[in-house]
Design a protein around this motif. Sequence first.
Motif, short mmCIF file in Angstrom:
data_model
loop_
_atom_site.label_atom_id
_atom_site.label_comp_id
_atom_site.label_asym_id
_atom_site.label_seq_id
_atom_site.Cartn_x
_atom_site.Cartn_y
_atom_site.Cartn_z
N MET A 71 7.87 -4.99 -1.43
CA MET A 71 6.83 -5.00 -0.40
C MET A 71 5.62 -5.76 -0.93
SD MET A 71 6.80 -1.08 1.04
CE MET A 71 8.31 -0.25 1.55
N GLY A 72 4.98 -6.56 -0.04
CA GLY A 72 3.74 -7.21 -0.40
C GLY A 72 2.60 -6.22 -0.39
N PHE A 73 1.43 -6.67 -0.86
CA PHE A 73 0.29 -5.74 -0.97
C PHE A 73 -0.11 -5.12 0.36
CE2 PHE A 73 -4.27 -4.85 -0.88
CZ PHE A 73 -4.32 -3.84 -1.83
N PRO A 74 -0.25 -5.92 1.48
CA PRO A 74 -0.64 -5.28 2.75
C PRO A 74 0.35 -4.22 3.20
CG PRO A 74 -0.86 -7.67 2.89
CD PRO A 74 -0.11 -7.37 1.63
N VAL A 75 1.65 -4.49 3.02
CA VAL A 75 2.67 -3.53 3.43
C VAL A 75 2.66 -2.32 2.50
CG1 VAL A 75 5.12 -3.17 3.86
CG2 VAL A 75 4.07 -5.35 4.43
N GLU A 76 2.50 -2.56 1.22
CA GLU A 76 2.47 -1.46 0.24
C GLU A 76 1.29 -0.53 0.51
OE1 GLU A 76 3.61 1.02 -2.65
OE2 GLU A 76 4.75 -0.75 -2.02
N SER A 77 0.14 -1.12 0.82
CA SER A 77 -1.04 -0.31 1.14
C SER A 77 -0.80 0.53 2.39
CB SER A 77 -2.25 -1.23 1.33
OG SER A 77 -3.38 -0.49 1.75
N ARG A 78 -0.21 -0.08 3.40
CA ARG A 78 0.09 0.67 4.63
C ARG A 78 1.15 1.74 4.36
NH1 ARG A 78 0.83 -2.14 10.44
NH2 ARG A 78 -1.04 -3.11 9.60
N HIS A 79 2.15 1.40 3.56
CA HIS A 79 3.20 2.37 3.22
C HIS A 79 2.60 3.61 2.56
CE1 HIS A 79 6.85 4.07 1.50
NE2 HIS A 79 6.34 3.94 0.31
N ARG A 80 1.67 3.41 1.63
CA ARG A 80 1.05 4.55 0.96
C ARG A 80 0.27 5.40 1.95
NH1 ARG A 80 -0.05 0.66 -3.17
NH2 ARG A 80 -2.18 0.41 -2.36
N ARG A 81 -0.46 4.75 2.86
CA ARG A 81 -1.24 5.49 3.85
C ARG A 81 -0.33 6.29 4.78
NH1 ARG A 81 -3.84 1.54 5.36
NH2 ARG A 81 -2.97 0.98 7.38
N VAL A 82 0.75 5.67 5.23
CA VAL A 82 1.69 6.35 6.12
C VAL A 82 2.34 7.54 5.40
CG1 VAL A 82 3.91 6.12 7.32
CG2 VAL A 82 2.19 4.33 7.53
N GLN A 83 2.75 7.33 4.16
CA GLN A 83 3.44 8.40 3.44
C GLN A 83 2.51 9.56 3.10
OE1 GLN A 83 6.73 8.79 3.08
NE2 GLN A 83 6.84 6.97 4.37
N ARG A 84 1.20 9.29 2.97
CA ARG A 84 0.25 10.39 2.79
C ARG A 84 0.22 11.26 4.05
NH1 ARG A 84 -3.01 6.50 -0.03
NH2 ARG A 84 -4.16 6.03 1.89
N LEU A 85 0.25 10.62 5.21
CA LEU A 85 0.25 11.37 6.47
C LEU A 85 1.57 12.13 6.65
CD1 LEU A 85 -1.44 8.68 8.75
CD2 LEU A 85 -2.41 10.91 8.12
N VAL A 86 2.68 11.49 6.30
CA VAL A 86 3.98 12.15 6.39
C VAL A 86 4.02 13.36 5.45
CG1 VAL A 86 6.45 11.89 5.99
CG2 VAL A 86 5.19 10.06 7.13
N ALA A 87 3.48 13.19 4.25
CA ALA A 87 3.41 14.32 3.31
C ALA A 87 2.54 15.44 3.89
CB ALA A 87 2.86 13.86 1.96
N GLY A 88 1.50 15.07 4.62
CA GLY A 88 0.66 16.08 5.26
C GLY A 88 1.43 16.91 6.27
N ILE A 89 2.37 16.27 6.97
CA ILE A 89 3.20 16.98 7.95
C ILE A 89 4.20 17.89 7.26
CG2 ILE A 89 4.96 16.70 9.74
CD1 ILE A 89 3.61 13.97 10.40
N TYR A 90 4.97 17.32 6.34
CA TYR A 90 6.11 18.05 5.76
C TYR A 90 5.70 18.99 4.62
CZ TYR A 90 9.40 15.15 8.37
OH TYR A 90 10.13 14.55 9.38
N ILE A 91 4.64 18.64 3.90
CA ILE A 91 4.22 19.45 2.75
C ILE A 91 2.86 20.11 3.00
CG2 ILE A 91 3.79 19.44 0.27
CD1 ILE A 91 6.66 18.72 1.10
N GLY A 92 1.92 19.34 3.53
CA GLY A 92 0.55 19.83 3.69
C GLY A 92 0.44 21.03 4.63
#
Length: 239
Positions: free
Chosen positions: A1-22
């Motif tokens: 993944m390029g930097f823009p996609v990697e940055s977005r991936h991290r942001r999305v996965q933080r939200l997903v973690a908030g749903i499943y774990i948070g």
Amino acid sequence: MGFPVESRHRRVQRLVAGIYIGIPVLLVVVVALIAVTGPAAAWIGCVVPVAMLVIGFVLRRRHRYQPRWWLPVAGVFGGLTGLMVTLFPLAVGVWWPAVLALPGLIIGIVGGLALARAADRALLVPFIPELAGTPYELVFRLRGIPLAAVLVDADSVTIQSHPVPRSEHQLRTYPLSGITGTYEFSLSGSERLKFPIAVTRAIGSAGPAVILQADGDDWVLPTNQAGTLIDVLTERRGD
């Protein structure tokens, strides 16, 4: 993944973690704080949030690239959290929160769904072409058709009327190579749309839509993300 996609991936996965774990972790904390004020038997109430946490860990690994699951899981986890927060105080002799059970359920569901919607938006808005090269199964909700969605993966597009189709009449899948045309269109809201899959009901609404032509079928897909859907299909088809 390029930097823009990697940055977005991290942001999305933080939200997903908030749903499943948070959400389960928050419920574990709240239930523990309530249980500590009551008898030892009250700690049995921790079984539900701990079970949610275990399930969340397992499902997150399976669903991290499948946005179609984020919304239902967020709704269930949020709703259970709202109910537990208002009903569990009964175990320590506090009765008044129970009258807020229904509002708690609604607030929990709405809060969970809002978190899932935020993850969807963080993934897709604004659309960048590099998303086509990621493992994400991109999901586009259909306006006015409850539960219906368009799913775009690496080599096919699926139109389904239910998040978990129970029969072949509830979905239609086309290879990306079978798509012969995609056009953005604007609906007035008075059109009567027909679908070759079984839908619960379709409510006409004004707004953007996509005309999708594939394997001899013509679809009119009402979606507020019409331009993004066309961009995704174009990129993954390699046009």
